[in-house]
Design an enzyme around this catalytic site. Structure first.
Site, mmCIF file in Angstrom:
data_model
loop_
_atom_site.group_PDB
_atom_site.id
_atom_site.type_symbol
_atom_site.label_atom_id
_atom_site.label_comp_id
_atom_site.label_asym_id
_atom_site.label_seq_id
_atom_site.Cartn_x
_atom_site.Cartn_y
_atom_site.Cartn_z
ATOM 1 N N LYS A 127 102.519 49.723 72.662
ATOM 2 C CA LYS A 127 101.883 49.773 73.978
ATOM 3 C C LYS A 127 101.049 51.046 74.147
ATOM 4 C CE LYS A 127 104.178 50.270 78.087
ATOM 5 N NZ LYS A 127 105.007 49.816 79.195
ATOM 6 N N SER B 158 106.149 65.668 79.268
ATOM 7 C CA SER B 158 105.587 64.353 79.596
ATOM 8 C C SER B 158 104.349 64.107 78.754
ATOM 9 C CB SER B 158 105.222 64.296 81.077
ATOM 10 O OG SER B 158 104.285 63.254 81.305
ATOM 11 N N GLN C 37 102.373 61.688 79.122
ATOM 12 C CA GLN C 37 101.286 61.210 79.976
ATOM 13 C C GLN C 37 100.518 62.381 80.588
ATOM 14 O OE1 GLN C 37 103.174 58.590 82.766
ATOM 15 N NE2 GLN C 37 103.424 56.946 81.270
ATOM 16 N N ASP D 285 114.280 54.828 73.693
ATOM 17 C CA ASP D 285 114.134 53.440 74.150
ATOM 18 C C ASP D 285 114.936 52.456 73.306
ATOM 19 O OD1 ASP D 285 112.524 53.937 76.303
ATOM 20 O OD2 ASP D 285 110.669 53.829 75.132
ATOM 21 N N ARG E 217 120.786 51.990 81.817
ATOM 22 C CA ARG E 217 121.019 51.286 80.542
ATOM 23 C C ARG E 217 122.421 51.508 80.000
ATOM 24 N NH1 ARG E 217 115.037 51.695 77.806
ATOM 25 N NH2 ARG E 217 114.285 49.825 78.861
ATOM 26 N N ARG F 106 114.592 45.294 77.334
ATOM 27 C CA ARG F 106 115.234 45.774 76.094
ATOM 28 C C ARG F 106 116.708 45.355 76.049
ATOM 29 N NH1 ARG F 106 111.100 48.371 74.010
ATOM 30 N NH2 ARG F 106 109.976 49.934 75.205
#
Ligand code: NAP
Length: 743
Positions: free
Chosen positions: A326, A473, A475, A621, A652, A693
């Site tokens: 992605k 980060s 991003q 992840d 999770r 996931r």
């Protein structure tokens, strides 16, 4: 204030629209008496026979006498004459509304008759209808789930508006209000212009000498396009004349558009043509999402629940290429757009987030073909070729798009606004806005508490800065480095902990120098990106499910092709190997700056380990699938230092622990991890809480289960792994999907 049921409702005109509304009032018992006036006796007699009205009159004044509500449902150009006729007979409290397709001329008619628009007149327009007309064509459900636009004036009585609103709501319609001029301008474009084009096209072709051939061989497209040319000519004649100015202005805009197509064809300008057509094709769906504030992927808007059922056993064998990464898919569109030349992308992940990026660049004038089966062709415009978008840039649910674009847009010579769906609207954007402001950007986070929309004023002269990121980060780092491409001097970012370096690598893949020294990356402004080919590496996060599957299922032998091996992402391989996994790395190579390899995985007897904390960020992840590996391992696996897992798409740790316990596996959650003791996996129903996931991880557990596993709430799998079921089945997983009504 009128009360339901009303005593008397009068209709002037009882065609498709009037008789539909009359049928509804009658069926729902909303009125005691219905009167009507129409030109022909036949219409009134039919309506009476059908029981739609109680009594009909030739003279409109007779019909409205004593009525609480008067509904004008005749052609719009008759409005002034009808209003003049009914004026003396209307009771003081009567509310008058109409259904005309144009509003400016109806309001002007009221003004001409009364000298002002009465407070009891509520102009309205149902956006529903058909090509049929007349009293026989009416249907009580014509308006259900359609929109009705009311255009009250500032002095229109609130009670009158409430009554008319209640009427349409009873018909199942959604009522909205607009200004009169706005209504006419919008309808001129969305309804009147298409009808005009359909009539004109059919008339033009019908006059050609070989017209018989044209119509004989016309295919479905022609029929679809010209369906509305079968509408009532007289009604449309009236509408075009009644809304003349707005229709002409819409036609001018359209003609300018066809002229652009004409010019592009004449001059063989293939880019311009493709640009218009790819934008048009994407626009319909885009606007639907934008208006609904929803995500792109259809799975997100499902009204049904998707469940996976996995039958136990099987081995996991063959060759597979899982969907593209992605992060790299996003960046291939961004950098491809900013490069000089054409960039061909293959293996593009057609998930909602990357599609949002793709649409954003289309909005800024970049011609992008595809995606078709993962292939995208980006016609780069260079670092200075982006154009102002026509409106706010909607990025759906994609935080990556919003943060990276914030950087990139801060340096453009135009203003821009970035918006997203409801969940993105809650995510913090100040963390990227702050360093950009230090560079000289004019950027505001206009939501509450530093959240979207992000508003950027163009033409800022950016200067390079050094930025010490307070929170790690990728991003934010990427957003700042991208702004640095246009900034004067050097822009450098130091990260407090390692984050993904896809932006730095891909910039290099496009020929742009990025230096990294320790935890600091820097770029010099004023360079150039050169188009390249990008075969997006398969996402290692998606590959993880297959790595675990082939490791835990007996007699398995699987090759995963073209997997991204970015060193910041390979924790899952390191951890599986430490557990005794049999994973060979073959054909290591580099693509667009990213390391890639094929992975050969065979069954292995895994053993429990204490997962090294330095591997946690590199596999963050992948823990849901690693927990399944731990359940199949001999002994105890302990994870610590992973508190971040509690704030992902779901908690999770808790959700995985709940599911493992359901399947009979000992799993003890801790504050920052989990302790899992390997043992037999039973059967049962687990809930993924919409976390893709987790759904895919439990699916793979089926390979070692003693009975079927049902996994609930799996629709979101499609967003990161579009053909998960197909690919997993081809490798040997006995999985199927089914839809169930949501309760
Ligand atoms: P329709 O089926 O043709 O019905 C028109 C009705 O008005 C007929 O009952 C007709 O009577 C009557 N009428 C015609 N001229 C008249 C006049 N000068 N004075 C009094 N009555 C007259 O049309 P419609 O589709 O219902 O359309 C009615 C209105 O709704 C129009 O203003 C139109 O703009 C609006 N509208 C239509 C649609 C659509 O898709 N059709 C959608 C939204 C809004 P006779 O049959 O006795 O001649």
């Amino acid at each position: 204030m009128q009360r339901w049921p009303l005593r008397q409702v009068a209709f002037i005109g009882l065609g498709l629209i009037g008789s539909s509304l009359a049928r509804l009032l009658r069926e729902r018992g909303l009125v005691e008496r219905i009167t009507a006036a129409s030109r022909s006796r036949q219409t009134l007699a039919t309506a009476q026979q059908l029981g739609i009205i109680d009594i009909g009159y030739a003279n409109p004044a007779d019909a409205v006498r004593g009525a609480d509500l008067v509904i004008l449902a005749m052609p719009v150009n008759a409005t002034e004459a009808v209003m003049a006729a009914i004026k003396p007979a209307l009771s003081q409290s009567a509310v008058v509304t109409d259904v005309g397709s144009t509003k400016g001329n109806v309001v002007a008619a009221a003004e001409a008759v009364w000298g002002h628009v009465p407070a009891t007149f509520v102009p309205g327009h149902p956006i529903a209808g058909s090509e049929q007309s007349g009293v026989m064509a009416g249907r009580a459900d014509l308006f259900a789930a359609h929109k009705v636009i009311l255009t009250p004036l500032t002095h229109t009585s609130a009670d009158a508006v409430a009554l008319v609103t209640a009427l349409w709501q009873a018909a199942g319609a959604e009522v909205m209000t607009m200004r009169v001029e706005q209504h006419d301008a919008v309808l001129a474009r969305t309804s009147h212009l298409p009808h005009l084009l359909a009539f004109s096209l059919v008339d033009t072709l019908a006059q050609e000498s070989d017209n018989l051939d044209i119509f004989r061989y016309a295919a479905g497209g022609f029929r679809d396009f010209t369906r509305i040319a079968a509408s009532d000519p007289r009604m449309w004649h009236d509408i075009f004349l009644a809304n003349r100015d707005a229709v002409i202005s819409a036609l001018d805009a359209f003609e300018a558009g066809t002229q652009r197509v004409r010019d592009a064809i004449t001059s063989n300008d293939s880019d311009a043509l493709l640009g218009m057509f790819t934008r048009a094709r994407a626009a319909r769906e885009h606007f639907t999402h934008m208006l609904a504030g929803t995500a792109y992927a259809k799975s997100m808007t499902h009204t049904k629940e998707l469940r996976f059922t996995v039958e136990p056993g099987g081995n996991f064998t063959g060759r597979a290429r899982v969907p593209g990464d992605k992060s790299i898919s996003h960046r291939s569109i961004m950098l491809g757009s900013l490069a000089t030349g054409v960039t061909d992308v293959t293996g593009f992940l057609e998930g909602e987030d990357a599609l949002a990026t793709l649409q954003a660049f289309r909005d800024m004038g970049v011609v992008i073909e595809g995606p078709t089966a993962g292939r995208v062709r980006v016609h780069g415009v260079g670092l200075h070729g982006l154009k102002a978008p026509p409106g706010p840039i909607y990025v759906g649910n994609s935080g990556t798009t919003m943060r990276l674009l914030s950087g990139l847009l801060s340096a453009q010579p135009f203003n821009a606004v970035l918006t997203g769906d409801a969940s993105l609207a809650k995510r913090p954007m100040e963390r990227i806005a702050k360093p950009l402001r230090m560079m000289g950007a004019d950027i505001q986070t206009t939501g509450e508490r530093g959240t979207p929309p992000v508003t950027i004023t163009g033409n800022a002269a950016l200067k390079g800065i050094h930025y010490d990121m307070p929170i790690a980060s990728a991003q934010v780092k990427s957003g700042v480095l991208l702004a640095g491409l246009w900034a004067q001097g050097t822009t450098s970012v130091t990260e407090p902990a390692p984050t993904r370096d896809h932006t730095e690598r891909m910039l290099r893949g496009f020929g742009y120098a990025v230096k990294t020294e320790g935890a600091t990356a820097n770029v010099q402004g004023g360079g150039k990106l050169t188009a390249t080919q990008i075969d997006v590496p398969a996402d290692i996060s998606s590959a993880a499910f297959f790595l675990v599957a082939a490791s835990i299922a007996p007699d398995s032998d699987l090759v995963l092709e073209h997997v991204g091996m970015n060193p910041t992402r390979v924790g899952v391989i390191n951890i599986l190997r430490a557990m005794g996994g049999n994973i060979e790395v073959l054909n290591s190579r580099e693509v667009g700056g990213e390391p890639v390899a094929d992975l050969h995985v065979r069954s292995a007897q895994l053993k429990g380990i204490d997962i090294p904390e330095d591997q946690v960020p590199l596999a963050i992840d992948e823990f849901p699938s690693l927990f399944i590996a731990a359940a199949c391992a001999e002994g105890v696996t302990t994870l610590t230092g992973a508190e971040e897992l509690r704030v992902k798409e779901s908690d999770r740790i808790q959700v995985m622990a709940d599911g493992l316990l359901t399947l009979g596996v000992s799993a003890v959650p801790t504050a920052d991890g989990i302790v899992i003791t390997g043992g037999p996996i039973g059967s049962g129903e687990v809930i993924s809480h919409g976390d893709h996931r987790i759904a895919m991880s439990f699916a793979m557990a089926g390979l070692r289960a003693t009975g079927p596993i049902v996994i609930r709430d799996c629709a979101n799998v499609a967003t990161s792994f579009p053909d998960f079921i197909g690919l997993a089945r081809r490798c040997g997983l006995r999985i199927r999907a089914s839809e169930h009504d949501l309760h």
